[in-house]
Write a protein that holds these residues in place. Structure first.
Motif, PDB file in Angstrom:
ATOM      1  N   TRP A  99     105.741  -5.051  28.673  1.00 29.57           N
ATOM      2  CA  TRP A  99     106.157  -6.271  28.366  1.00 29.57           C
ATOM      3  C   TRP A  99     107.327  -6.039  27.004  1.00 29.57           C
ATOM      4  O   TRP A  99     107.378  -5.171  26.244  1.00 29.57           O
ATOM      5  CB  TRP A  99     105.328  -7.326  27.529  1.00 29.57           C
ATOM      6  CG  TRP A  99     104.205  -7.679  28.436  1.00 29.57           C
ATOM      7  CD1 TRP A  99     102.996  -7.204  28.461  1.00 29.57           C
ATOM      8  CD2 TRP A  99     104.210  -8.573  29.629  1.00 29.57           C
ATOM      9  NE1 TRP A  99     102.086  -7.565  29.340  1.00 29.57           N
ATOM     10  CE2 TRP A  99     102.849  -8.631  30.030  1.00 29.57           C
ATOM     11  CE3 TRP A  99     105.182  -9.545  29.987  1.00 29.57           C
ATOM     12  CZ2 TRP A  99     102.466  -9.399  31.094  1.00 29.57           C
ATOM     13  CZ3 TRP A  99     104.851 -10.301  31.011  1.00 29.57           C
ATOM     14  CH2 TRP A  99     103.606 -10.098  31.473  1.00 29.57           C
ATOM     15  N   TYR A 119      98.848 -16.266  27.101  1.00 26.80           N
ATOM     16  CA  TYR A 119      98.881 -14.942  27.794  1.00 26.80           C
ATOM     17  C   TYR A 119     100.240 -14.660  28.816  1.00 26.80           C
ATOM     18  O   TYR A 119     100.636 -16.186  28.830  1.00 26.80           O
ATOM     19  CB  TYR A 119      97.716 -14.569  28.620  1.00 26.80           C
ATOM     20  CG  TYR A 119      97.707 -15.514  29.636  1.00 26.80           C
ATOM     21  CD1 TYR A 119      98.025 -14.901  30.847  1.00 26.80           C
ATOM     22  CD2 TYR A 119      96.765 -16.745  29.722  1.00 26.80           C
ATOM     23  CE1 TYR A 119      97.710 -15.942  32.180  1.00 26.80           C
ATOM     24  CE2 TYR A 119      96.625 -17.560  30.595  1.00 26.80           C
ATOM     25  CZ  TYR A 119      97.117 -17.303  32.051  1.00 26.80           C
ATOM     26  OH  TYR A 119      96.849 -17.942  32.881  1.00 26.80           O
ATOM     27  N   ALA A 120     100.745 -13.806  28.954  1.00 25.95           N
ATOM     28  CA  ALA A 120     101.919 -13.801  29.936  1.00 25.95           C
ATOM     29  C   ALA A 120     101.417 -13.200  31.358  1.00 25.95           C
ATOM     30  O   ALA A 120     100.566 -12.452  31.103  1.00 25.95           O
ATOM     31  CB  ALA A 120     102.974 -12.777  29.041  1.00 25.95           C
ATOM     32  N   SER A 121     102.086 -13.580  32.216  1.00 26.45           N
ATOM     33  CA  SER A 121     101.914 -12.958  33.480  1.00 26.45           C
ATOM     34  C   SER A 121     103.036 -12.542  34.188  1.00 26.45           C
ATOM     35  O   SER A 121     103.910 -13.362  34.340  1.00 26.45           O
ATOM     36  CB  SER A 121     101.059 -14.161  34.370  1.00 26.45           C
ATOM     37  OG  SER A 121     100.849 -13.583  35.638  1.00 26.45           O
ATOM     38  N   ARG A 122     103.172 -11.523  34.733  1.00 28.91           N
ATOM     39  CA  ARG A 122     103.915 -11.053  35.674  1.00 28.91           C
ATOM     40  C   ARG A 122     103.991 -11.629  36.992  1.00 28.91           C
ATOM     41  O   ARG A 122     105.046 -11.469  37.812  1.00 28.91           O
ATOM     42  CB  ARG A 122     103.888  -9.344  36.037  1.00 28.91           C
ATOM     43  CG  ARG A 122     103.947  -8.633  34.800  1.00 28.91           C
ATOM     44  CD  ARG A 122     103.733  -7.042  35.253  1.00 28.91           C
ATOM     45  NE  ARG A 122     103.602  -6.231  34.043  1.00 28.91           N
ATOM     46  CZ  ARG A 122     102.525  -5.690  33.702  1.00 28.91           C
ATOM     47  NH1 ARG A 122     101.537  -5.733  34.365  1.00 28.91           N
ATOM     48  NH2 ARG A 122     102.323  -4.867  32.651  1.00 28.91           N
ATOM     49  N   TYR A 123     103.139 -12.381  37.343  1.00 25.31           N
ATOM     50  CA  TYR A 123     102.804 -13.043  38.608  1.00 25.31           C
ATOM     51  C   TYR A 123     103.172 -14.689  38.489  1.00 25.31           C
ATOM     52  O   TYR A 123     103.239 -15.205  39.572  1.00 25.31           O
ATOM     53  CB  TYR A 123     101.534 -12.944  39.168  1.00 25.31           C
ATOM     54  CG  TYR A 123     101.216 -11.694  39.292  1.00 25.31           C
ATOM     55  CD1 TYR A 123     101.709 -10.774  40.348  1.00 25.31           C
ATOM     56  CD2 TYR A 123      99.988 -10.949  38.435  1.00 25.31           C
ATOM     57  CE1 TYR A 123     101.116  -9.310  40.215  1.00 25.31           C
ATOM     58  CE2 TYR A 123      99.866  -9.645  38.533  1.00 25.31           C
ATOM     59  CZ  TYR A 123     100.111  -8.942  39.289  1.00 25.31           C
ATOM     60  OH  TYR A 123      99.912  -7.738  39.365  1.00 25.31           O
ATOM     61  N   SER A 124     103.594 -15.213  37.348  1.00 24.46           N
ATOM     62  CA  SER A 124     104.415 -16.298  37.102  1.00 24.46           C
ATOM     63  C   SER A 124     105.492 -16.653  38.091  1.00 24.46           C
ATOM     64  O   SER A 124     106.298 -15.575  38.063  1.00 24.46           O
ATOM     65  CB  SER A 124     104.517 -16.528  35.785  1.00 24.46           C
ATOM     66  OG  SER A 124     105.280 -17.829  35.604  1.00 24.46           O
ATOM     67  N   SER A 127     108.586 -15.634  36.319  1.00 29.16           N
ATOM     68  CA  SER A 127     108.644 -14.159  35.725  1.00 29.16           C
ATOM     69  C   SER A 127     109.957 -13.472  36.463  1.00 29.16           C
ATOM     70  O   SER A 127     110.192 -13.715  37.732  1.00 29.16           O
ATOM     71  CB  SER A 127     107.371 -13.496  36.245  1.00 29.16           C
ATOM     72  OG  SER A 127     107.409 -11.792  35.965  1.00 29.16           O
ATOM     73  N   THR A 129     110.219 -10.184  36.523  1.00 32.97           N
ATOM     74  CA  THR A 129     109.806  -8.826  36.785  1.00 32.97           C
ATOM     75  C   THR A 129     110.500  -7.989  37.803  1.00 32.97           C
ATOM     76  O   THR A 129     110.326  -8.727  39.106  1.00 32.97           O
ATOM     77  CB  THR A 129     108.282  -8.634  36.711  1.00 32.97           C
ATOM     78  OG1 THR A 129     107.723  -9.372  35.804  1.00 32.97           O
ATOM     79  CG2 THR A 129     107.861  -7.126  36.646  1.00 32.97           C
ATOM     80  N   ARG A 136     103.507  -2.148  41.836  1.00 29.94           N
ATOM     81  CA  ARG A 136     102.661  -3.411  42.483  1.00 29.94           C
ATOM     82  C   ARG A 136     101.257  -3.152  43.110  1.00 29.94           C
ATOM     83  O   ARG A 136     100.410  -4.034  43.159  1.00 29.94           O
ATOM     84  CB  ARG A 136     103.445  -4.123  43.513  1.00 29.94           C
ATOM     85  CG  ARG A 136     104.602  -4.891  42.585  1.00 29.94           C
ATOM     86  CD  ARG A 136     105.387  -5.945  43.412  1.00 29.94           C
ATOM     87  NE  ARG A 136     106.960  -5.377  43.664  1.00 29.94           N
ATOM     88  CZ  ARG A 136     107.720  -5.591  44.684  1.00 29.94           C
ATOM     89  NH1 ARG A 136     107.191  -6.725  45.467  1.00 29.94           N
ATOM     90  NH2 ARG A 136     108.751  -5.174  44.760  1.00 29.94           N
TER      91      ARG A 136
END
Length: 137
Positions: A99, A119-124, A127, A129, A136
């Protein structure tokens, strides 16, 4: 009033990146205007030179603390760090800096707005990313 924060970072055999990344995290948090007291807790189960590097940095920068964890795994490191945290606001962060550091004040701000867990998510869907295909998987 300035925020007090404990940042927990589990590690295992990170001697190649620990010094550079830990210094970057330390410098970034130290320069945050909304953060007063802070600590960076390294919870480690390494067989390389990670412990020695972290202990040396801890001698130079008093906010860095080292704790040995006798079990392998991120969960064991996170539990130990949370148990050792002296501030109520606890952030969990990865030493590989998956992050961007700019996430830290955003997380703190959300907690201060009243959320108990953030929390943070790369899948939002929002995102941004750009991970290579092999990461992946």
């Amino acid at each position: 009033m300035k925020t007090q924060v404990s940042i927990v970072i589990p590690t295992r055999n990170e001697e190649l990146i620990i010094e550079k990344n830990l210094k970057a995290i330390y410098k970034y948090v130290k320069n945050l205007s909304d953060v007063g007291n802070f600590e960076i807790i390294i919870c480690d189960n390494s067989s390389d030179n990670t412990p020695e590097i972290v202990k040396k940095l801890g001698d130079e920068m008093g906010e860095i603390r080292y704790h040995y964890v006798n079990k392998r795994g991120i969960g064991a490191g996170l539990r130990k760090g949370i148990d050792e945290a002296k501030y109520d606001l606890v952030l969990l962060y990865d030493i590989d800096m998956a992050w961007k550091l700019e996430i830290i004040p955003k997380l703190i701000n959300e907690i201060l707005l009243g959320f108990e867990i953030v929390y943070a998510s790369r899948y939002s869907k929002k995102s941004k990313t750009k991970r290579p295909l092999k990461r992946r998987f």
